[in-house]
Design an enzyme around this catalytic site. Structure first.
Site, PDB file in Angstrom:
ATOM      1  CE  LYS A  49      -3.845  -2.447   2.134  1.00 25.30           C
ATOM      2  NZ  LYS A  49      -4.642  -2.763   3.345  1.00 25.30           N
ATOM      3  CD  GLN A  93      -3.549  -4.389   6.456  1.00 23.69           C
ATOM      4  OE1 GLN A  93      -3.458  -3.334   5.826  1.00 23.69           O
ATOM      5  NE2 GLN A  93      -4.086  -5.476   5.941  1.00 23.69           N
ATOM      6  CG  ASP A 116      -9.698  -0.254   4.904  1.00 25.41           C
ATOM      7  OD1 ASP A 116      -9.312  -0.368   3.716  1.00 25.41           O
ATOM      8  OD2 ASP A 116      -9.019  -0.639   5.880  1.00 25.41           O
TER       9      ASP A 116
END
Ligand code: NAD
Length: 284
Positions: A49, A93, A116
């Site tokens: 990422k 994460q 997200d």
């Protein structure tokens, strides 16, 4: 029949190139990631990422915390990043270390920065048909289907898996695109009975090669979200032999994986636009 492979690597590269142009036009955009603990797969995803964000001109902050960090400290850090004007998008994460409350932590992220799309404001807006931030993996699957001209409207679609991260948002996006959607999961009685009728199958399970050729209707489009590290190497949830039956198939690797990262970058620019008032964020 041999399926057309849906090349996520190529489409993701194009999306990243578009994002790079848009990032230049915007001037600056910042993405922060928080990794708690040292899960090796998570470390790989975070590294990818950051590399991808840097390549398109998004500034990144890579926050790493030991697994032993108290939950209150993780939440306090998220609140700091919420208040930090240089950060447009933020993600925590997953999975978090055992014992840490994933719901509390992901809900601490300001919805406008929640790239997200896991915060209830974003999940709720997706559900209501007014999406703001869309979970990147499901979004990437939709983009792949669109790229290859797979007709979603009116199609019978089966999503295998009902996680908040992939399965549920996938089902909602397919429904929004006018598919007739069935969600299968660990308690589904006869999975093959459902998949055999489907024009589109999305497998997001985490079981290597769960979907076999006999489970697929000839000509169907099959999207393989699974990433399973096995003793034989990386395997998807779909047996590659499905290519002999399906019309379209995403390879693993090179299918959904790179798309997830590309769409995360697109979401970060979207967050930057929301925060600059260039796009309306009707979420607060
Ligand atoms: P999860 O464990 O949260 O959910 C798995 C789902 O599969 C559950 O809803 C469960 O009910 C269902 N399931 C389990 N066994 C089943 C069975 N035998 N038959 C039918 N359904 C069954 O997993 P997740 O986070 O949704 O991830 C799924 C897979 O996708 C994993 O392999 C993960 O690594 C991968 N993944 C890939 C990406 C990507 O970018 N490509 C992103 C996220 C997750």
């Amino acid at each position: 029949m041999t399926a057309t492979l849906m090349n996520g690597t190529a489409l993701a590269a194009r999306i990243r190139a578009e994002v790079a142009v848009e990032a230049r036009e915007l001037g600056s955009a910042g993405l922060a990631t928080i990794l708690v603990g040292d899960d090796p797969a998570s470390e790989i995803y975070i590294a990818r990422k950051h590399a991808a964000a840097t390549e398109v001109g998004i500034q990144t902050r890579d926050v790493r915390l030991p697994a032993s960090t108290p939950e209150d400290e993780v939440v306090a850090l998220i609140e700091e990043l919420n208040a930090d004007d240089s950060i447009d998008g933020m993600l925590v994460q997953l999975p978090l270390p055992k014992g840490m409350d994933e719901v509390r932590v992901t809900h601490a992220v300001d919805p406008i920065k929640d790239v997200d799309g896991f915060h209830p404001v974003n999940a709720g807006n997706l559900y209501l048909g007014t999406p703001l931030h869309i979970p990147a993996t499901a979004w990437g699957c939709m983009e792949l289907l669109a790229e290859y001209g797979v007709e979603v409207g009116g199609a019978d679609a089966v999503v295998i898996g009902r996680s908040e991260i992939v399965g549920k948002p996938m089902a909602i996006l397919l429904l929004a695109a006018n598919a007739t959607v069935t969600i299968c999961h660990s308690r589904t009685k006869d999975l093959a009975e459902h998949t055999r009728r489907a024009d589109i199958v999305v497998a997001a399970v985490g079981r290597p090669w769960l979907v076999t050729p006999d489970m697929v209707k000839p000509g169907a489009a099959v999207v393989d979200v699974g990433i399973n590290r096995t003793e034989h190497g990386l395997r998807g949830d779909v047996d590659p032999a499905v290519a002999e039956v399906a019309g379209y198939l995403t390879p693993v690797p090179g299918g959904v994986g790179p798309m997830t990262i590309a769409l995360l970058l697109r979401s970060t620019l979207r967050a930057a636009r929301y925060r600059r008032g260039l796009l309306a964020f009707r979420g607060n």
